[in-house]
Design a protein around this motif. Structure first.
Motif, PDB file in Angstrom:
ATOM      1  N   SER A   1       0.819  -1.216   0.000  1.00 32.90           N
ATOM      2  CA  SER A   1       0.000   0.000   0.000  1.00 32.90           C
ATOM      3  C   SER A   1       0.852   1.264   0.000  1.00 32.90           C
ATOM      4  CB  SER A   1      -0.914   0.022   1.233  1.00 32.90           C
ATOM      5  OG  SER A   1      -1.741  -1.117   1.289  1.00 32.90           O
ATOM      6  N   LYS A   2       2.170   1.075  -0.060  1.00 30.32           N
ATOM      7  CA  LYS A   2       3.123   2.203  -0.068  1.00 30.32           C
ATOM      8  C   LYS A   2       2.922   3.133   1.130  1.00 30.32           C
ATOM      9  CE  LYS A   2       4.132   2.083  -5.024  1.00 30.32           C
ATOM     10  NZ  LYS A   2       3.675   0.701  -5.221  1.00 30.32           N
ATOM     11  N   THR A   3       2.683   2.519   2.292  1.00 34.88           N
ATOM     12  CA  THR A   3       2.451   3.331   3.487  1.00 34.88           C
ATOM     13  C   THR A   3       3.717   4.045   3.956  1.00 34.88           C
ATOM     14  OG1 THR A   3       2.773   1.359   4.863  1.00 34.88           O
ATOM     15  CG2 THR A   3       0.498   1.946   4.276  1.00 34.88           C
ATOM     16  N   GLY A   4       4.875   3.640   3.454  1.00 33.41           N
ATOM     17  CA  GLY A   4       6.092   4.361   3.806  1.00 33.41           C
ATOM     18  C   GLY A   4       6.035   5.827   3.415  1.00 33.41           C
ATOM     19  N   ARG A   5       5.265   6.140   2.394  1.00 30.20           N
ATOM     20  CA  ARG A   5       5.114   7.543   1.995  1.00 30.20           C
ATOM     21  C   ARG A   5       4.366   8.339   3.056  1.00 30.20           C
ATOM     22  NH1 ARG A   5       3.491   6.245  -4.322  1.00 30.20           N
ATOM     23  NH2 ARG A   5       5.621   5.821  -5.073  1.00 30.20           N
ATOM     24  N   HIS A   6       3.378   7.712   3.714  1.00 33.69           N
ATOM     25  CA  HIS A   6       2.693   8.387   4.826  1.00 33.69           C
ATOM     26  C   HIS A   6       3.666   8.611   5.980  1.00 33.69           C
ATOM     27  CE1 HIS A   6      -1.296   8.168   3.101  1.00 33.69           C
ATOM     28  NE2 HIS A   6      -1.221   6.854   2.963  1.00 33.69           N
ATOM     29  N   VAL A   7       4.507   7.610   6.239  1.00 35.80           N
ATOM     30  CA  VAL A   7       5.496   7.764   7.305  1.00 35.80           C
ATOM     31  C   VAL A   7       6.403   8.946   7.002  1.00 35.80           C
ATOM     32  CG1 VAL A   7       7.388   6.662   8.543  1.00 35.80           C
ATOM     33  CG2 VAL A   7       5.417   5.294   7.824  1.00 35.80           C
ATOM     34  N   LYS A   8       6.828   9.047   5.767  1.00 28.06           N
ATOM     35  CA  LYS A   8       7.710  10.154   5.384  1.00 28.06           C
ATOM     36  C   LYS A   8       7.034  11.499   5.624  1.00 28.06           C
ATOM     37  CE  LYS A   8      10.377  12.119   1.562  1.00 28.06           C
ATOM     38  NZ  LYS A   8       9.788  13.472   1.687  1.00 28.06           N
ATOM     39  N   ARG A   9       5.774  11.628   5.203  1.00 25.68           N
ATOM     40  CA  ARG A   9       5.094  12.919   5.333  1.00 25.68           C
ATOM     41  C   ARG A   9       4.871  13.288   6.792  1.00 25.68           C
ATOM     42  NH1 ARG A   9       0.024  14.592   6.191  1.00 25.68           N
ATOM     43  NH2 ARG A   9      -0.940  12.557   5.890  1.00 25.68           N
ATOM     44  N   VAL A  10       4.310  12.361   7.571  1.00 29.45           N
ATOM     45  CA  VAL A  10       3.929  12.696   8.948  1.00 29.45           C
ATOM     46  C   VAL A  10       5.137  12.687   9.871  1.00 29.45           C
ATOM     47  CG1 VAL A  10       2.546  11.976  10.937  1.00 29.45           C
ATOM     48  CG2 VAL A  10       1.583  11.831   8.623  1.00 29.45           C
ATOM     49  N   LEU A  11       5.863  11.589   9.907  1.00 25.66           N
ATOM     50  CA  LEU A  11       6.928  11.433  10.891  1.00 25.66           C
ATOM     51  C   LEU A  11       8.124  12.330  10.582  1.00 25.66           C
ATOM     52  CD1 LEU A  11       7.125   9.510  13.396  1.00 25.66           C
ATOM     53  CD2 LEU A  11       8.590   8.055  11.993  1.00 25.66           C
ATOM     54  N   CYS A  12       8.448  12.448   9.289  1.00 24.75           N
ATOM     55  CA  CYS A  12       9.681  13.151   8.913  1.00 24.75           C
ATOM     56  C   CYS A  12       9.419  14.573   8.418  1.00 24.75           C
ATOM     57  CB  CYS A  12      10.426  12.340   7.861  1.00 24.75           C
ATOM     58  SG  CYS A  12      10.840  10.669   8.430  1.00 24.75           S
ATOM     59  N   ASP A  13       8.596  14.719   7.376  1.00 21.63           N
ATOM     60  CA  ASP A  13       8.390  16.051   6.810  1.00 21.63           C
ATOM     61  C   ASP A  13       7.698  16.992   7.789  1.00 21.63           C
ATOM     62  OD1 ASP A  13       9.490  14.968   4.533  1.00 21.63           O
ATOM     63  OD2 ASP A  13       7.591  14.786   3.452  1.00 21.63           O
ATOM     64  N   GLU A  14       6.692  16.491   8.505  1.00 20.91           N
ATOM     65  CA  GLU A  14       5.912  17.358   9.396  1.00 20.91           C
ATOM     66  C   GLU A  14       6.427  17.353  10.831  1.00 20.91           C
ATOM     67  OE1 GLU A  14       1.787  16.727   6.798  1.00 20.91           O
ATOM     68  OE2 GLU A  14       1.802  16.285   8.947  1.00 20.91           O
ATOM     69  N   GLU A  15       6.846  16.204  11.331  1.00 23.86           N
ATOM     70  CA  GLU A  15       7.297  16.119  12.721  1.00 23.86           C
ATOM     71  C   GLU A  15       8.814  16.238  12.860  1.00 23.86           C
ATOM     72  OE1 GLU A  15       5.564  16.136  15.439  1.00 23.86           O
ATOM     73  OE2 GLU A  15       3.549  15.956  14.592  1.00 23.86           O
ATOM     74  N   GLY A  16       9.534  16.194  11.760  1.00 26.76           N
ATOM     75  CA  GLY A  16      10.955  16.490  11.800  1.00 26.76           C
ATOM     76  C   GLY A  16      11.878  15.376  12.245  1.00 26.76           C
ATOM     77  N   VAL A  17      11.414  14.124  12.220  1.00 27.86           N
ATOM     78  CA  VAL A  17      12.277  13.000  12.574  1.00 27.86           C
ATOM     79  C   VAL A  17      13.212  12.705  11.401  1.00 27.86           C
ATOM     80  CG1 VAL A  17      12.359  10.561  13.223  1.00 27.86           C
ATOM     81  CG2 VAL A  17      10.533  12.044  14.117  1.00 27.86           C
ATOM     82  N   ASP A  18      14.486  12.543  11.685  1.00 24.97           N
ATOM     83  CA  ASP A  18      15.466  12.208  10.663  1.00 24.97           C
ATOM     84  C   ASP A  18      15.184  10.790  10.157  1.00 24.97           C
ATOM     85  OD1 ASP A  18      17.719  11.518   9.165  1.00 24.97           O
ATOM     86  OD2 ASP A  18      19.140  12.408  10.572  1.00 24.97           O
ATOM     87  N   PRO A  19      14.919  10.600   8.866  1.00 24.12           N
ATOM     88  CA  PRO A  19      14.603   9.262   8.365  1.00 24.12           C
ATOM     89  C   PRO A  19      15.722   8.249   8.579  1.00 24.12           C
ATOM     90  CG  PRO A  19      14.980  10.777   6.549  1.00 24.12           C
ATOM     91  CD  PRO A  19      14.880  11.612   7.797  1.00 24.12           C
ATOM     92  N   ARG A  20      16.938   8.710   8.776  1.00 22.40           N
ATOM     93  CA  ARG A  20      18.043   7.790   9.031  1.00 22.40           C
ATOM     94  C   ARG A  20      17.919   7.101  10.382  1.00 22.40           C
ATOM     95  NH1 ARG A  20      22.808  11.987   7.845  1.00 22.40           N
ATOM     96  NH2 ARG A  20      21.332  13.217   9.102  1.00 22.40           N
ATOM     97  N   ARG A  21      17.029   7.637  11.245  1.00 23.31           N
ATOM     98  CA  ARG A  21      16.772   7.019  12.555  1.00 23.31           C
ATOM     99  C   ARG A  21      15.501   6.187  12.540  1.00 23.31           C
ATOM    100  NH1 ARG A  21      18.888   9.284  16.786  1.00 23.31           N
ATOM    101  NH2 ARG A  21      19.041   7.128  17.515  1.00 23.31           N
ATOM    102  N   VAL A  22      14.950   5.939  11.346  1.00 19.29           N
ATOM    103  CA  VAL A  22      13.663   5.243  11.226  1.00 19.29           C
ATOM    104  C   VAL A  22      13.837   3.969  10.403  1.00 19.29           C
ATOM    105  CG1 VAL A  22      11.274   5.387  10.430  1.00 19.29           C
ATOM    106  CG2 VAL A  22      12.416   7.431  11.337  1.00 19.29           C
TER     107      VAL A  22
ATOM    108  N   VAL B   1      21.805   3.051  13.278  1.00 15.98           N
ATOM    109  CA  VAL B   1      20.450   3.442  13.671  1.00 15.98           C
ATOM    110  C   VAL B   1      20.439   3.926  15.112  1.00 15.98           C
ATOM    111  CG1 VAL B   1      18.129   2.564  14.137  1.00 15.98           C
ATOM    112  CG2 VAL B   1      19.275   1.972  11.991  1.00 15.98           C
ATOM    113  N   PHE B   2      21.161   3.235  15.986  1.00 17.62           N
ATOM    114  CA  PHE B   2      21.195   3.617  17.395  1.00 17.62           C
ATOM    115  C   PHE B   2      22.074   4.850  17.624  1.00 17.62           C
ATOM    116  CE2 PHE B   2      19.785  -0.807  17.895  1.00 17.62           C
ATOM    117  CZ  PHE B   2      18.736  -0.608  18.774  1.00 17.62           C
ATOM    118  N   GLU B   3      23.130   4.978  16.856  1.00 19.58           N
ATOM    119  CA  GLU B   3      24.060   6.077  17.110  1.00 19.58           C
ATOM    120  C   GLU B   3      23.575   7.405  16.548  1.00 19.58           C
ATOM    121  OE1 GLU B   3      28.215   3.484  17.268  1.00 19.58           O
ATOM    122  OE2 GLU B   3      27.746   4.704  15.501  1.00 19.58           O
TER     123      GLU B   3
END
Length: 320
Positions: free
Chosen positions: A182-203, A317-319
């Motif tokens: 369902s390509k839900t990774g795109r939702h993760v990118k928008r909400v978690l990273c683009d809007e909430e500012g989480v670095d995708p390298r930590r996801v 990922v941890f560092e």
């Protein structure tokens, strides 16, 4: 290096060694187990069985596992402590978060944003990470949320944003159950990273290996995410060859440093009828080393790439 909390105490990230980033020990329906315990059987026997299976995994050279069992999956840390004491050669990192595909648990229906107040999940997750879980002293080393075929429901989004806020307060990495078809990774990118500012390298985008669409996986890896190729052995809707060949192709494309490996296995899971489990003979902790790695090596995956996926990328990922 970074201090990583485990069930038996803190370890340096450089000491994690070969790491499977998504393995459960027990995955349970807590209310059913409490009220209908017949299938569970003897507690001591379950703990001993889990320890034996994890010792066999450690004997293959696996030094650490991440167990992303959170609320909704039957997390019970005192039992995991008993298992960990019997397997001192294995580091077990536990998680905090909520596992749901649709609504939040009823506990949260009339709390937090629903009644105009701050989100209580954030403080709960942070407390698990900074103080420890339910008085055990065991601190969570991973945050967990989920999004499946149902998409970005109100409940899923609420948990995802709470995980993001807890990440910012603690620096703890995030793993997300996803549904790649369902390509839900795109939702993760928008909400978690683009809007909430989480670095995708930590996801870590869990279950990325459920698809053979390498172009989509490449898109997510190029965005910075770590791909969880973490369901080896679950071959009802797919095949061993399809999962392994996808890994080979992604390595060929140069993404070994964007992938981690696991089986999403458990010593005991009550979600599946035992007769159905019998149809999954490769779904166990030893499958990657016994069958997956020999297969992909024969098809061009190098020892350096294996080391990257099993040691270097989990450590990164941890560092952060």
């Amino acid at each position: 290096m970074t201090a990583v909390p485990t069930v038996r105490g803190t370890v340096d990230s450089g000491e994690l060694g070969r790491t499977y980033m998504h393995e459960h020990i027990f995955a349970l329906t807590a209310d059913v187990q409490q009220n209908f315990p017949e299938e569970w059987g003897d507690e001591d026997a379950r703990v001993a069985d889990a320890a034996a299976k994890l010792k066999a995994l450690a004997a293959q050279g696996v030094r650490s596992i991440v167990d992303p069992t959170v609320i909704g999956l039957g997390r019970y840390i005192p039992r995991i402590q008993r298992v960990a004491e019997l397997v001192p050669e294995l580091n077990i990192v536990v998680a905090t978060g909520i596992y749901t595909y649709e609504s939040v648990p009823p506990f949260f229906y009339h709390r937090g944003p629903a009644v105009g107040r701050p989100e209580p999940m954030v403080d709960m997750f942070v407390r698990d990470i900074t103080e420890g879980i339910t008085g055990t002293g065991v601190r969570a080393g991973m945050l967990k949320c989920a999004i499946d075929a149902q998409g970005l429901t109100e409940g899923v989004e609420r948990v995802m944003r709470a995980v993001a806020q807890a990440h910012h307060r603690t620096g703890t990495p995030v793993t997300v159950h996803t549904h790649p078809d369902s390509k839900t990774g795109r939702h993760v990118k928008r909400v978690l990273c683009d809007e909430e500012g989480v670095d995708p390298r930590r996801v870590v985008l869990g279950h990325s290996g459920d698809t053979t669409d390498c172009d989509h996986l490449s898109e997510l890896a190029d965005a910075g995410f770590v791909l969880g190729m973490d369901r080896f052995g679950i071959n009802l809707a797919t095949t061993f060859e399809a999962r392994a060949d996808t890994l080979v192709e992604m390595c060929r494309r140069g993404y070994a440093d964007r992938m981690v490996l696991s089986q999403d296995a458990a010593c005991y899971i009550d979600w599946i009828d035992p007769e159905v489990l019998g149809l999954l003979p490769q779904w166990h902790y030893l499958h990657i080393a016994d069958e997956v790695l020999p297969y992909v090596r024969e098809r061009g995956v190098t020892e350096e790439q294996v080391q990257t996926m099993l040691v270097e990328t989990p450590r990164r990922v941890f560092e952060g």
